[in-house]
Design a protein around this motif. Sequence first.
Motif, PDB file in Angstrom:
ATOM      1  N   GLU A   6       1.100  -1.617   0.009  1.00 43.12           N
ATOM      2  CA  GLU A   6       0.159   0.045  -0.331  1.00 43.12           C
ATOM      3  C   GLU A   6       1.013   1.113   0.042  1.00 43.12           C
ATOM      4  O   GLU A   6       0.317   2.149  -0.756  1.00 43.12           O
ATOM      5  N   THR A   7       2.040   1.208   0.675  1.00 38.85           N
ATOM      6  CA  THR A   7       2.689   2.524   0.709  1.00 38.85           C
ATOM      7  C   THR A   7       4.315   1.773   0.987  1.00 38.85           C
ATOM      8  O   THR A   7       4.654   0.707   1.706  1.00 38.85           O
ATOM      9  N   GLY A   8       5.088   2.750   0.514  1.00 38.35           N
ATOM     10  CA  GLY A   8       6.292   2.540   1.320  1.00 38.35           C
ATOM     11  C   GLY A   8       7.224   2.588  -0.380  1.00 38.35           C
ATOM     12  O   GLY A   8       6.904   3.651  -0.649  1.00 38.35           O
ATOM     13  N   TYR A   9       8.384   2.072  -0.931  1.00 31.01           N
ATOM     14  CA  TYR A   9       8.948   2.390  -1.295  1.00 31.01           C
ATOM     15  C   TYR A   9       9.488   1.539  -2.223  1.00 31.01           C
ATOM     16  O   TYR A   9       9.620  -0.138  -1.951  1.00 31.01           O
ATOM     17  N   LEU A  10      10.108   0.686  -3.159  1.00 27.87           N
ATOM     18  CA  LEU A  10      10.427   0.181  -5.170  1.00 27.87           C
ATOM     19  C   LEU A  10      11.636   0.376  -5.279  1.00 27.87           C
ATOM     20  O   LEU A  10      11.565   1.397  -5.882  1.00 27.87           O
ATOM     21  N   ARG A  11      12.468  -0.670  -5.178  1.00 26.16           N
ATOM     22  CA  ARG A  11      13.984  -0.525  -5.663  1.00 26.16           C
ATOM     23  C   ARG A  11      13.107  -0.791  -7.117  1.00 26.16           C
ATOM     24  O   ARG A  11      12.122  -1.575  -7.230  1.00 26.16           O
ATOM     25  N   LEU A  12      14.286  -0.501  -8.699  1.00 30.08           N
ATOM     26  CA  LEU A  12      14.486  -1.116  -9.544  1.00 30.08           C
ATOM     27  C   LEU A  12      13.610  -2.232  -9.627  1.00 30.08           C
ATOM     28  O   LEU A  12      13.252  -2.293 -10.283  1.00 30.08           O
ATOM     29  N   PRO A  13      14.319  -3.157  -9.627  1.00 36.24           N
ATOM     30  CA  PRO A  13      14.647  -4.242 -10.187  1.00 36.24           C
ATOM     31  C   PRO A  13      12.378  -4.829  -9.626  1.00 36.24           C
ATOM     32  O   PRO A  13      12.301  -5.250  -9.793  1.00 36.24           O
ATOM     33  N   HIS A  14      12.384  -4.084  -8.440  1.00 38.45           N
ATOM     34  CA  HIS A  14      10.532  -4.358  -7.626  1.00 38.45           C
ATOM     35  C   HIS A  14      10.072  -4.059  -9.392  1.00 38.45           C
ATOM     36  O   HIS A  14       8.906  -4.011  -9.162  1.00 38.45           O
ATOM     37  N   PRO A  48      12.420   9.832  -9.235  1.00 40.71           N
ATOM     38  CA  PRO A  48      13.212   8.659  -7.682  1.00 40.71           C
ATOM     39  C   PRO A  48      13.362   9.711  -6.102  1.00 40.71           C
ATOM     40  O   PRO A  48      13.672  10.744  -6.628  1.00 40.71           O
ATOM     41  N   VAL A  49      13.025   8.937  -5.261  1.00 42.44           N
ATOM     42  CA  VAL A  49      13.307   9.405  -3.781  1.00 42.44           C
ATOM     43  C   VAL A  49      14.651   9.097  -3.218  1.00 42.44           C
ATOM     44  O   VAL A  49      14.952   7.972  -3.020  1.00 42.44           O
ATOM     45  N   ARG A  50      15.470  10.032  -3.378  1.00 40.57           N
ATOM     46  CA  ARG A  50      16.771  10.027  -2.801  1.00 40.57           C
ATOM     47  C   ARG A  50      17.339   9.739  -1.255  1.00 40.57           C
ATOM     48  O   ARG A  50      18.124   9.814  -0.980  1.00 40.57           O
ATOM     49  N   THR A  51      16.513  10.274  -0.572  1.00 41.23           N
ATOM     50  CA  THR A  51      16.538   9.919   0.553  1.00 41.23           C
ATOM     51  C   THR A  51      16.460   8.938   1.309  1.00 41.23           C
ATOM     52  O   THR A  51      16.937   8.702   2.854  1.00 41.23           O
ATOM     53  N   ARG A  60       8.388   5.719  -4.971  1.00 48.42           N
ATOM     54  CA  ARG A  60       7.229   5.576  -4.061  1.00 48.42           C
ATOM     55  C   ARG A  60       6.731   4.845  -4.859  1.00 48.42           C
ATOM     56  O   ARG A  60       6.195   5.162  -5.976  1.00 48.42           O
ATOM     57  N   VAL A  61       6.008   3.962  -4.021  1.00 51.46           N
ATOM     58  CA  VAL A  61       4.310   2.922  -4.062  1.00 51.46           C
ATOM     59  C   VAL A  61       3.772   3.825  -4.833  1.00 51.46           C
ATOM     60  O   VAL A  61       3.107   3.206  -5.977  1.00 51.46           O
ATOM     61  N   ASP A  63       3.274   6.107  -6.818  1.00 47.90           N
ATOM     62  CA  ASP A  63       3.591   7.031  -8.024  1.00 47.90           C
ATOM     63  C   ASP A  63       3.634   5.682  -8.900  1.00 47.90           C
ATOM     64  O   ASP A  63       3.565   6.305 -10.476  1.00 47.90           O
ATOM     65  N   ILE A  64       4.054   4.512  -8.331  1.00 43.43           N
ATOM     66  CA  ILE A  64       4.133   3.856  -9.683  1.00 43.43           C
ATOM     67  C   ILE A  64       3.018   2.983  -9.956  1.00 43.43           C
ATOM     68  O   ILE A  64       2.251   2.850 -10.673  1.00 43.43           O
ATOM     69  N   ARG A  65       1.999   3.684  -8.486  1.00 40.82           N
ATOM     70  CA  ARG A  65       0.403   2.789  -8.879  1.00 40.82           C
ATOM     71  C   ARG A  65      -0.876   4.071  -9.787  1.00 40.82           C
ATOM     72  O   ARG A  65      -0.354   3.286 -10.503  1.00 40.82           O
ATOM     73  N   ARG A  66      -0.161   4.839 -10.298  1.00 39.50           N
ATOM     74  CA  ARG A  66      -0.711   6.003 -10.893  1.00 39.50           C
ATOM     75  C   ARG A  66       0.394   6.169 -12.151  1.00 39.50           C
ATOM     76  O   ARG A  66      -0.321   5.899 -13.076  1.00 39.50           O
ATOM     77  N   LEU A  67       1.395   5.710 -12.326  1.00 40.86           N
ATOM     78  CA  LEU A  67       1.878   5.314 -13.767  1.00 40.86           C
ATOM     79  C   LEU A  67       1.082   4.264 -14.542  1.00 40.86           C
ATOM     80  O   LEU A  67       0.906   4.107 -15.173  1.00 40.86           O
ATOM     81  N   ILE A  68       0.980   2.928 -13.519  1.00 46.96           N
ATOM     82  CA  ILE A  68       0.678   1.838 -13.829  1.00 46.96           C
ATOM     83  C   ILE A  68      -1.253   2.326 -14.269  1.00 46.96           C
ATOM     84  O   ILE A  68      -1.354   1.932 -15.329  1.00 46.96           O
TER      85      ILE A  68
END
Length: 75
Positions: A6-14, A48-51, A60-61, A63-68
């Motif tokens: 639901e929330t969190g972060y994804l790295r590029l391989p994911h 990406p978020v670099r923090t 951010r998950v 952002d990826i959901r919105r992209l999908i």
Amino acid sequence: MHKLPETGYLRLPHIIGNPKANPPIPAVIPVGKSTWWQGVRTGRYPQPVRTLGRRITAWRVEDIRRLIESLQSAS
């Protein structure tokens, strides 16, 4: 659809997948690494978020959901 948290972060391989990982990571957005980074530069894909650390790049998950969703509504 892939199971994303639901929330969190994804790295590029994911996001783009990694078939060589053990176990293999399926792609959420099936593009190559250079295509992904070109899309980030041009604004097609989210920034990406670099923090998370100096050498840790993640998205951010949400952002990826919105992209999908935008990619699904465009097709």
